[in-house]
Motif scaffolding. Structure first.
Motif, PDB file in Angstrom:
ATOM      1  N   UNK A  74      65.878 -64.722 -60.361  1.00  0.00           N
ATOM      2  CA  UNK A  74      67.085 -64.011 -60.792  1.00  0.00           C
ATOM      3  C   UNK A  74      67.631 -63.148 -59.654  1.00  0.00           C
ATOM      4  N   UNK A  75      66.723 -62.641 -58.827  1.00  0.00           N
ATOM      5  CA  UNK A  75      67.140 -61.785 -57.716  1.00  0.00           C
ATOM      6  C   UNK A  75      68.009 -62.525 -56.708  1.00  0.00           C
ATOM      7  N   UNK A  76      67.865 -63.845 -56.643  1.00  0.00           N
ATOM      8  CA  UNK A  76      68.683 -64.624 -55.714  1.00  0.00           C
ATOM      9  C   UNK A  76      70.150 -64.582 -56.099  1.00  0.00           C
ATOM     10  N   UNK A  77      70.415 -64.350 -57.366  1.00  0.00           N
ATOM     11  CA  UNK A  77      71.789 -64.188 -57.842  1.00  0.00           C
ATOM     12  C   UNK A  77      72.259 -62.748 -57.688  1.00  0.00           C
ATOM     13  N   UNK A  78      71.350 -61.806 -57.987  1.00  0.00           N
ATOM     14  CA  UNK A  78      71.719 -60.393 -57.975  1.00  0.00           C
ATOM     15  C   UNK A  78      71.962 -59.860 -56.566  1.00  0.00           C
ATOM     16  N   UNK A  79      71.139 -60.283 -55.603  1.00  0.00           N
ATOM     17  CA  UNK A  79      71.222 -59.717 -54.253  1.00  0.00           C
ATOM     18  C   UNK A  79      72.602 -59.907 -53.623  1.00  0.00           C
ATOM     19  N   UNK A  80      73.147 -61.123 -53.567  1.00  0.00           N
ATOM     20  CA  UNK A  80      74.469 -61.253 -52.923  1.00  0.00           C
ATOM     21  C   UNK A  80      75.571 -60.508 -53.669  1.00  0.00           C
ATOM     22  N   UNK A  81      75.451 -60.416 -54.983  1.00  0.00           N
ATOM     23  CA  UNK A  81      76.464 -59.690 -55.745  1.00  0.00           C
ATOM     24  C   UNK A  81      76.411 -58.195 -55.441  1.00  0.00           C
ATOM     25  N   UNK A  82      75.198 -57.641 -55.365  1.00  0.00           N
ATOM     26  CA  UNK A  82      75.072 -56.221 -55.066  1.00  0.00           C
ATOM     27  C   UNK A  82      75.479 -55.933 -53.622  1.00  0.00           C
ATOM     28  N   UNK A  83      75.166 -56.850 -52.704  1.00  0.00           N
ATOM     29  CA  UNK A  83      75.554 -56.663 -51.301  1.00  0.00           C
ATOM     30  C   UNK A  83      77.066 -56.699 -51.148  1.00  0.00           C
ATOM     31  N   UNK A  84      77.729 -57.553 -51.932  1.00  0.00           N
ATOM     32  CA  UNK A  84      79.189 -57.626 -51.885  1.00  0.00           C
ATOM     33  C   UNK A  84      79.825 -56.363 -52.476  1.00  0.00           C
ATOM     34  N   UNK A  85      79.194 -55.824 -53.510  1.00  0.00           N
ATOM     35  CA  UNK A  85      79.729 -54.631 -54.170  1.00  0.00           C
ATOM     36  C   UNK A  85      79.478 -53.361 -53.355  1.00  0.00           C
ATOM     37  N   UNK A  86      78.368 -53.347 -52.605  1.00  0.00           N
ATOM     38  CA  UNK A  86      77.990 -52.158 -51.828  1.00  0.00           C
ATOM     39  C   UNK A  86      77.620 -52.572 -50.399  1.00  0.00           C
ATOM     40  N   UNK A  87      78.547 -53.063 -49.609  1.00  0.00           N
ATOM     41  CA  UNK A  87      78.211 -53.565 -48.270  1.00  0.00           C
ATOM     42  C   UNK A  87      77.588 -52.523 -47.358  1.00  0.00           C
ATOM     43  N   UNK A  88      77.919 -51.249 -47.563  1.00  0.00           N
ATOM     44  CA  UNK A  88      77.367 -50.200 -46.708  1.00  0.00           C
ATOM     45  C   UNK A  88      75.906 -49.900 -47.009  1.00  0.00           C
ATOM     46  N   UNK A  89      75.402 -50.431 -48.121  1.00  0.00           N
ATOM     47  CA  UNK A  89      74.022 -50.167 -48.506  1.00  0.00           C
ATOM     48  C   UNK A  89      73.049 -51.200 -47.933  1.00  0.00           C
ATOM     49  N   UNK A  90      73.558 -52.298 -47.390  1.00  0.00           N
ATOM     50  CA  UNK A  90      72.702 -53.426 -47.024  1.00  0.00           C
ATOM     51  C   UNK A  90      72.828 -53.781 -45.553  1.00  0.00           C
ATOM     52  N   UNK A  91      71.755 -54.367 -45.044  1.00  0.00           N
ATOM     53  CA  UNK A  91      71.757 -54.933 -43.705  1.00  0.00           C
ATOM     54  C   UNK A  91      71.005 -56.251 -43.750  1.00  0.00           C
ATOM     55  N   UNK A  92      71.300 -57.132 -42.784  1.00  0.00           N
ATOM     56  CA  UNK A  92      70.594 -58.396 -42.740  1.00  0.00           C
ATOM     57  C   UNK A  92      69.114 -58.168 -42.452  1.00  0.00           C
TER      58      UNK A  92
END
Length: 220
Positions: A202-220
Motif C-alpha cells: 500500500x505504501x507504494x501508492x501512498x509515497x508518491x502521492x504524499x511526495x507530490x503533496x509535500x515536495x519540500x518534505x521529501x528527498x530522493x
C-alpha cells in the motif's frame, strides 16, 4: 514542540527528539535551537548538542556548519528499501505463523485498539497499535529479534506513515490487518503471505502521492 518533564542525558533528549521527528511534531526543514531546547529541558547546551549529533547519525537531521541543525527531509529511497525488506521478512513470518498456529490473541486485540483510534482520530495511537500488531506476529513466530532489526530500518517509513495516516483511509489498513489475521488463524499460509504483501505494498501508492503533496518534505 512537546515539553519533556525530565531529561538528564543526551540519550534522553535524543529519544524525545527522535519521537517528535517520527510523529511529525518536528517537520522537515525545522531548525533546532540548542539554546531553546536546553532551556526547555533545563540542561546545558552540551548534551543537547550531542543529541543533535545522534539525530543526524540516524539520518533524521542535518548539522550545517555556521548555519545550525535542521530536521532532514524524508528519504524516499530509505522508505522504499525498508518497505522491500519488511515485505520479504514479514511474508516469511506470516507463512511460519500460519503453519505453526500459535496464540494470536495479541494481534486480535490490536485490531480493537486500531478501530477505536480510527474513530477518535488518534493517529499516533493508531500507528503505535499498527506496530504492535506486526511485532505480535514476529513474536508469535518466536522471532522478536527480527522485529527489533526491522525497527532500526524503518525510521523514514514511520515518518511517512504519520503523514499518510492523517490523509488516507485508516479503515483500509484495519481491513488489511484483519485479512492477515484471518488467514493466520485459518492456517492459510498462502493467504497470509498474500495478505501481508498486499498490506505492505500500500505504501507504494501512498509515497508518491504524499511526495507530490509535500515536495519540500521529501528527498530522493
Amino acid at each position: 514542540m512537546i515539553p519533556i518533564r525530565a531529561a538528564t542525558t543526551a540519550q534522553q533528549v535524543h529519544d524525545w527528539l527522535y519521537r517528535c521527528v517520527l510523529r511529525g511534531d518536528l517537520l522537515p526543514g525545522t531548525r533546532l535551537s540548542e539554546t531553546e531546547i536546553a532551556a526547555q529541558v533545563n540542561l546545558s547546551r552540551q548534551p543537547v548538542r550531542e543529541a543533535f549529533i545522534r539525530l543526524a547519525a540516524d539520518g533524521l537531521a542535518e548539522v550545517l556548519p555556521q548555519r545550525g541543525t535542521y530536521i532532514g527531509r524524508i528519504s524516499m529511497r530509505a522508505v522504499l528499501s525498508a518497505r522491500f525488506i519488511r515485505e520479504a521478512v514479514e511474508s516469511d513470518l506470516a507463512r511460519h505463523v500460519a503453519a505453526t498456529r500459535p496464540d494470536l490473541t495479541a494481534m486480535a486485540a490490536e485490531l480493537t485498539v486500531q478501530e477505536r483510534c480510527d474513530v477518535e482520530g488518534d493517529v499516533p495511537g493508531f500507528i503505535e497499535s499498527d506496530d504492535r500488531f506486526h511485532r505480535a506476529m514476529a513474536l508469535a513466530a518466536d522471532q522478536g529479534a527480527v522485529w527489533q532489526d526491522l525497527e532500526r530500518l524503518k525510521a523514514q517509513m514511520n515518518r511517512l506513515r504519520h503523514l499518510s495516516m492523517r490523509v488516507f483511509d485508516r479503515s483500509q489498513t484495519i481491513a488489511q490487518h484483519r485479512a492477515v489475521l484471518t488467514a493466520l488463524q485459518a492456517g492459510d499460509a498462502d493467504g497470509a503471505e498474500d495478505a501481508i504483501r498486499t498490506h505492505l505494498r500500500q505504501m507504494l501508492t501512498e509515497l508518491p502521492q504524499m511526495a507530490a503533496a509535500h515536495p519540500d518534505y521529501f528527498t530522493d
